[in-house]
Design a protein around this motif. Structure first.
Motif, mmCIF file in Angstrom:
data_model
loop_
_atom_site.group_PDB
_atom_site.id
_atom_site.type_symbol
_atom_site.label_atom_id
_atom_site.label_comp_id
_atom_site.label_asym_id
_atom_site.label_seq_id
_atom_site.Cartn_x
_atom_site.Cartn_y
_atom_site.Cartn_z
ATOM 1 N N GLU A 55 0.809 -1.219 0.000
ATOM 2 C CA GLU A 55 0.000 0.000 0.000
ATOM 3 C C GLU A 55 0.843 1.270 0.000
ATOM 4 O OE1 GLU A 55 -1.013 0.733 4.676
ATOM 5 O OE2 GLU A 55 -2.332 -0.589 3.530
ATOM 6 N N HIS A 56 2.163 1.118 0.020
ATOM 7 C CA HIS A 56 3.032 2.295 0.050
ATOM 8 C C HIS A 56 3.922 2.436 -1.178
ATOM 9 C CE1 HIS A 56 1.724 3.157 4.070
ATOM 10 N NE2 HIS A 56 2.013 1.928 4.440
ATOM 11 N N SER A 57 3.809 1.522 -2.141
ATOM 12 C CA SER A 57 4.641 1.672 -3.337
ATOM 13 C C SER A 57 4.131 0.842 -4.513
ATOM 14 C CB SER A 57 6.095 1.304 -3.052
ATOM 15 O OG SER A 57 6.204 -0.071 -2.760
ATOM 16 N N PRO A 97 6.431 5.998 -4.660
ATOM 17 C CA PRO A 97 5.870 5.944 -3.308
ATOM 18 C C PRO A 97 4.404 6.390 -3.339
ATOM 19 C CG PRO A 97 7.364 7.805 -3.521
ATOM 20 C CD PRO A 97 7.418 7.051 -4.814
ATOM 21 N N THR A 108 0.537 7.056 -1.060
ATOM 22 C CA THR A 108 -0.067 7.366 0.236
ATOM 23 C C THR A 108 -1.192 6.403 0.584
ATOM 24 O OG1 THR A 108 -1.593 8.899 -0.832
ATOM 25 C CG2 THR A 108 0.465 9.813 0.021
#
Length: 132
Positions: free
Chosen positions: A61-63, A114, A116
């Motif tokens: 969920e972050h990249s 990246p 959010t």
């Protein structure tokens, strides 16, 4: 006297050398404008960068890992805006990637974006030649 001369005399038409020059000048100007338009078109396409997204992988969920290829003028450094979106097409991540100059016309890259929130897609938004 030719038939055309007799008709011109009968109906009051005169052939003017100034009119011939005016038509000639108009043709020269038109050819010049078309040539200038063609040159601007060619010059603009010489510095264009084409990009294609070849793959994307949602790492977590972050990249997002994005695969893409570019075709650019050899010897020119390029920058690309890469982007990740969620399922509602909201932007959840982006970055500008500067790619060094190369003698190759086409190259392939893999870059991480990246994010959010959890992304569902990644793609190249746009690319351009860097000045210098």
């Amino acid at each position: 006297m030719t038939t055309q001369d007799m008709l011109d005399e009968r109906y009051g038409r005169r052939r003017s050398p100034a009119r011939a020059w005016l038509i000639g000048a108009g043709i020269v100007v038109a050819v010049g404008v078309v040539g200038l338009f063609g040159w601007f078109t060619v010059r603009g396409s010489l510095n264009s960068v084409d990009s294609d997204t070849t793959s994307f992988e949602v790492v977590d969920e972050h990249s997002v890992m994005l695969g893409f290829q570019i075709s650019n003028p050899p010897g020119a450094a390029v920058a690309c805006a890469i982007e990740a979106q969620d399922e509602e097409h909201g932007v959840v991540g982006w970055r500008i990637v500067e790619l060094p100059a190369s003698d190759l016309h086409a190259r392939a890259f893999r870059e991480a974006i990246p994010t959010t929130a959890l992304a569902t897609t990644g793609f190249v938004n746009s690319c351009w030649v860097l000045p210098g």
